[in-house]
Scaffold this motif. Structure first.
Motif, PDB file in Angstrom:
ATOM      1  N   LEU A  73     -90.721 -16.962 -22.194  1.00 40.91           N
ATOM      2  CA  LEU A  73     -89.436 -17.045 -22.630  1.00 40.91           C
ATOM      3  C   LEU A  73     -88.864 -18.345 -22.108  1.00 40.91           C
ATOM      4  O   LEU A  73     -87.608 -18.672 -22.195  1.00 40.91           O
ATOM      5  CB  LEU A  73     -88.501 -15.675 -21.842  1.00 40.91           C
ATOM      6  CG  LEU A  73     -89.057 -14.522 -22.390  1.00 40.91           C
ATOM      7  CD1 LEU A  73     -88.334 -13.546 -21.297  1.00 40.91           C
ATOM      8  CD2 LEU A  73     -88.853 -14.246 -23.772  1.00 40.91           C
ATOM      9  N   THR A 323     -83.728  -7.018 -23.992  1.00 45.08           N
ATOM     10  CA  THR A 323     -84.322  -8.200 -24.569  1.00 45.08           C
ATOM     11  C   THR A 323     -84.521  -8.158 -26.340  1.00 45.08           C
ATOM     12  O   THR A 323     -83.928  -8.729 -26.842  1.00 45.08           O
ATOM     13  CB  THR A 323     -85.777  -8.497 -24.152  1.00 45.08           C
ATOM     14  OG1 THR A 323     -85.619  -8.782 -22.672  1.00 45.08           O
ATOM     15  CG2 THR A 323     -86.146  -9.904 -24.419  1.00 45.08           C
ATOM     16  N   PHE A 367     -78.157  -8.652 -17.101  1.00 44.46           N
ATOM     17  CA  PHE A 367     -78.990  -7.484 -16.699  1.00 44.46           C
ATOM     18  C   PHE A 367     -80.110  -7.911 -15.709  1.00 44.46           C
ATOM     19  O   PHE A 367     -80.099  -9.105 -15.756  1.00 44.46           O
ATOM     20  CB  PHE A 367     -79.593  -6.613 -17.708  1.00 44.46           C
ATOM     21  CG  PHE A 367     -80.364  -7.489 -18.826  1.00 44.46           C
ATOM     22  CD1 PHE A 367     -79.906  -8.292 -19.877  1.00 44.46           C
ATOM     23  CD2 PHE A 367     -81.817  -7.224 -18.756  1.00 44.46           C
ATOM     24  CE1 PHE A 367     -80.827  -9.081 -20.486  1.00 44.46           C
ATOM     25  CE2 PHE A 367     -82.718  -7.967 -19.708  1.00 44.46           C
ATOM     26  CZ  PHE A 367     -81.874  -8.954 -20.545  1.00 44.46           C
ATOM     27  N   HIS A 369     -83.149  -6.992 -12.434  1.00 45.24           N
ATOM     28  CA  HIS A 369     -83.950  -6.405 -11.303  1.00 45.24           C
ATOM     29  C   HIS A 369     -82.891  -6.642 -10.220  1.00 45.24           C
ATOM     30  O   HIS A 369     -82.897  -7.631  -9.302  1.00 45.24           O
ATOM     31  CB  HIS A 369     -85.419  -7.164 -11.204  1.00 45.24           C
ATOM     32  CG  HIS A 369     -85.781  -7.514 -12.523  1.00 45.24           C
ATOM     33  ND1 HIS A 369     -86.516  -6.132 -13.055  1.00 45.24           N
ATOM     34  CD2 HIS A 369     -86.014  -8.440 -12.988  1.00 45.24           C
ATOM     35  CE1 HIS A 369     -87.042  -6.677 -14.496  1.00 45.24           C
ATOM     36  NE2 HIS A 369     -86.697  -7.878 -14.298  1.00 45.24           N
ATOM     37  N   HIS A 376     -80.882 -11.580 -15.499  1.00 42.20           N
ATOM     38  CA  HIS A 376     -81.081 -12.281 -16.633  1.00 42.20           C
ATOM     39  C   HIS A 376     -79.839 -12.561 -17.450  1.00 42.20           C
ATOM     40  O   HIS A 376     -79.051 -11.445 -17.626  1.00 42.20           O
ATOM     41  CB  HIS A 376     -81.925 -11.512 -17.524  1.00 42.20           C
ATOM     42  CG  HIS A 376     -83.238 -11.080 -16.911  1.00 42.20           C
ATOM     43  ND1 HIS A 376     -84.210 -12.203 -16.325  1.00 42.20           N
ATOM     44  CD2 HIS A 376     -84.093 -10.045 -16.601  1.00 42.20           C
ATOM     45  CE1 HIS A 376     -85.178 -11.510 -15.885  1.00 42.20           C
ATOM     46  NE2 HIS A 376     -85.234 -10.302 -16.072  1.00 42.20           N
ATOM     47  N   GLU A 407     -88.095 -15.487 -12.326  1.00 44.53           N
ATOM     48  CA  GLU A 407     -89.547 -14.566 -12.477  1.00 44.53           C
ATOM     49  C   GLU A 407     -90.124 -15.313 -13.808  1.00 44.53           C
ATOM     50  O   GLU A 407     -91.387 -15.211 -14.128  1.00 44.53           O
ATOM     51  CB  GLU A 407     -89.176 -13.020 -12.726  1.00 44.53           C
ATOM     52  CG  GLU A 407     -88.439 -12.616 -13.815  1.00 44.53           C
ATOM     53  CD  GLU A 407     -88.520 -10.888 -14.209  1.00 44.53           C
ATOM     54  OE1 GLU A 407     -88.245 -10.525 -15.004  1.00 44.53           O
ATOM     55  OE2 GLU A 407     -89.196 -10.466 -13.176  1.00 44.53           O
ATOM     56  N   HIS A 408     -89.488 -15.974 -15.159  1.00 41.77           N
ATOM     57  CA  HIS A 408     -89.996 -16.109 -16.396  1.00 41.77           C
ATOM     58  C   HIS A 408     -90.711 -17.508 -15.999  1.00 41.77           C
ATOM     59  O   HIS A 408     -91.438 -17.934 -16.995  1.00 41.77           O
ATOM     60  CB  HIS A 408     -89.030 -16.379 -17.419  1.00 41.77           C
ATOM     61  CG  HIS A 408     -88.384 -14.955 -17.728  1.00 41.77           C
ATOM     62  ND1 HIS A 408     -87.044 -14.899 -18.067  1.00 41.77           N
ATOM     63  CD2 HIS A 408     -88.875 -13.798 -17.414  1.00 41.77           C
ATOM     64  CE1 HIS A 408     -86.830 -13.751 -18.274  1.00 41.77           C
ATOM     65  NE2 HIS A 408     -87.835 -12.910 -17.739  1.00 41.77           N
TER      66      HIS A 408
HETATM   67  C1  2HG Z   1     -86.598  -8.183 -18.311  1.00 39.94           C
HETATM   68  O1  2HG Z   1     -86.393  -7.770 -17.226  1.00 39.94           O
HETATM   69  C2  2HG Z   1     -87.501  -9.448 -18.979  1.00 39.94           C
HETATM   70  O2  2HG Z   1     -86.287  -7.097 -19.288  1.00 39.94           O
HETATM   71  C3  2HG Z   1     -86.754  -9.958 -20.117  1.00 39.94           C
HETATM   72  O3  2HG Z   1     -87.429 -10.251 -17.722  1.00 39.94           O
HETATM   73  C4  2HG Z   1     -85.198 -10.729 -19.606  1.00 39.94           C
HETATM   74  O4  2HG Z   1     -84.941 -11.001 -21.805  1.00 39.94           O
HETATM   75  C5  2HG Z   1     -84.509 -11.431 -20.806  1.00 39.94           C
HETATM   76  O5  2HG Z   1     -83.659 -12.306 -20.603  1.00 39.94           O
END
Ligand code: 2HG
Ligand code: FAD
Ligand code: ZN
Length: 453
Positions: A73, A323, A367, A369, A376, A407-408
């Motif tokens: 991403l 996403t 959203f 973790h 995100h 994380e990306h």
């Molecule tokens: C998630 O946690 C992914 O769903 C995608 O890392 C995050 O789309 C995103 O920004």
């Protein structure tokens, strides 16, 4: 002999794609925001072929862009300059039998996460990383980005699953460490150096991976809350639960998009500003433990619990489909940050104002973790403000001593902001490592480290 002819000699005529229509799916990223033109796409089928391709490109001075499942991403796996050879690892799909004694398996770089998970489960084990792009994301890409996902709380990120790997360096040398020894302190850990290096130091061809015991009994709660602070209070208490397996957060704006996209009903009779998804997992049914826990949390506005597989999947969809739902609504500016948990509620409160100042009318969807303070930040309807928005959001995050890429990875999308999260001394050390392993800057130019401005 032309470069294309030399590449065809190595991988065969049909695996060097020069036709624009055939190249196209490799040249645009998953988000559709990043696109470029490759000289050609080359699809080797073995480590020897990868090494031969690298040697031929090195001799021709042709830069290489490395690609796995193209679900990244951050603009790391698609071409940028027009002069790159795009090297796809998708055909390296060997999956060795599971070593049940060691609880490990060796997988080719092109094996998808979903195939790896199915393989581990068929042997009575499981794999410690899971994320929504599982059907396309590859082992090589997951290691190269040190992917996180929804199980980091329990098992750590991708690098923690890796006990060794095989890789081709920029001069075509193959380094290989696939014995999987649980303890091995014989010098520099090249495996961990390559994990998270985003294709800039070497091309990962095979990976030795740790497997985990299956946790067949699971219970999921989707919880409606009034504030991020309340979600954090619930998380702080949930940490005492031995079975805690996931803690994910999302907000009303994202849940509304997901509901439209996936045709899901309202989770509760009233709407909440914040939603927390908590999963417990173990050898025996954790539903009672979860219900008892929820009963003791006075912050909770409402909660719904599922223990059967179909019910759990439905609750997960409110979080996991973000996403795709956002992508269906437009091409977002996508940022991926983390801050210390004590600062998370302040960051959430400030982000919409920060965005509004730069791009009035843009939609901010948050959203992520919760356990890792990883948010995100997706911004829709940003118009041409992508760079200014990135600058404003990442500076705000840096002010909280956060990470500009949780994380990306950094890719090309965040490369110019690296100094917000890493010191000049660290960046200088990284440059020296890059120069030692890839002196001609052949691998993924422009990714992670850009030429000093
Ligand atoms: C998630 O946690 C992914 O769903 C995608 O890392 C995050 O789309 C995103 O920004
Ligand atoms: P690609 O996109 O092909 O490449 C990513 C980077 O790795 C590029 O820089 C590329 O050059 C490099 N690379 C790829 N293969 C190799 C190799 N063999 N050797 C060296 N370098 C290589 N990420 C998370 O961390 N957590 C999530 O929860 C998460 N969820 C996602 C959900 C969706 C719906 C989508 C679309 C993406 C999500 N991602 C997530 C991002 C993405 O799936 C991960 O970054 C994944 O690790 C990328 O794997 P890939 O095979 O698609 O790599
Ligand atoms: Zn994520």
């Amino acid at each position: 002999v032309t470069l294309v002819a030399s590449l065809r000699d190595i991988v065969g005529e049909t695996h060097v794609l020069v036709d624009p229509d055939l190249r196209a799916p490799y040249e645009t990223d998953w988000t559709r925001r990043f696109t470029g033109t490759a000289r050609c796409v080359v699809r080797p089928a073995s480590t020897d072929e990868v090494a031969a391709v690298v040697r031929v490109c090195a001799a021709a001075g042709a830069p290489i862009v490395v690609q796995g499942g193209n679900t990244g991403l951050v603009n790391g796996g698609v071409p940028a300059s027009g002069s790159e050879v795009l090297l796809s690892l998708a055909r390296l799909r060997d999956l060795e039998p599971v070593d049940v004694l060691e609880a490990q398996v060796t997988a080719g770089a092109g094996v998808t996460l979903e195939a790896l998970q199915a393989h581990a489960r068929a042997a009575g084990l499981d794999f410690g990383v899971d994320l929504a792009a599982r059907s396309a994301a590859t082992v090589g890409g997951l290691v190269a980005t040190n992917a996180g996902g929804v199980r980091v709380l329990r098992y750590g990120s991708m690098r923690h699953q890796v006990t060794g790997l095989e890789a081709v360096l920029a001069d075509g040398t193959v380094i290989s460490r696939l014995t999987g020894l649980a303890k091995d302190n014989t010098g520099y850990d090249l495996t961990q150096l390559l994990a998270g290096s985003e294709g800039t130091l070497g091309i990962i061809t095979r990976v030795r991976l740790r497997l985990v015991p299956p946790l067949p009994a699971r219970a999921v709660a989707l919880i409606g809350l009034s504030s991020t602070g309340d979600a954090l209070s619930v998380l702080a208490r949930a940490r005492r639960l031995p079975g805690l397996a996931a803690a994910e957060v999302c907000y009303a704006s994202g849940v509304s998009l997901v509901r439209t996209y996936a045709g899901l009903g309202a989770p509760f009779s009233e709407d909440f500003p914040v939603y927390l998804l908590v999963e417990l997992a173990g050898g025996s049914d954790p539903t009672d433990e979860l219900l008892e826990f929820l009963g003791g949390c006075e912050e909770i506005g409402d909660a719904t619990v599922a223990s059967d597989a179909a019910g759990r999947t439905k609750l997960w969809a409110y979080r996991e489909a973000h996403t795709e739902a956002i992508s269906a609504a437009g091409v977002p500016v996508k940022l991926d940050v983390s801050v210390p948990l004590a600062a998370l509620a302040d960051l959430v409160a400030e982000l919409p104002t920060t965005v509004e100042k730069v791009a009035p009318g843009a939609r901010t969807i948050l959203f992520g973790h919760l356990n890792e303070g990883n948010l995100h930040v997706n911004i829709l309807d940003a118009g041409a403000s992508g760079v200014e928005l990135t600058d404003a959001v990442l500076n705000l995050v840096a002010g909280y001593r956060g990470s500009i890429s949780s994380e990306h990875g950094v890719g090309r999308a965040k490369a110019r902001w690296l100094a917000l999260s890493r010191t000049p001394a660290e960046i200088a050390a990284m440059r020296r490592i890059k120069a030692a392993l890839d002196p001609n800057g052949l691998l993924n130019p422009g990714v992670l480290l850009i030429d000093a401005e």
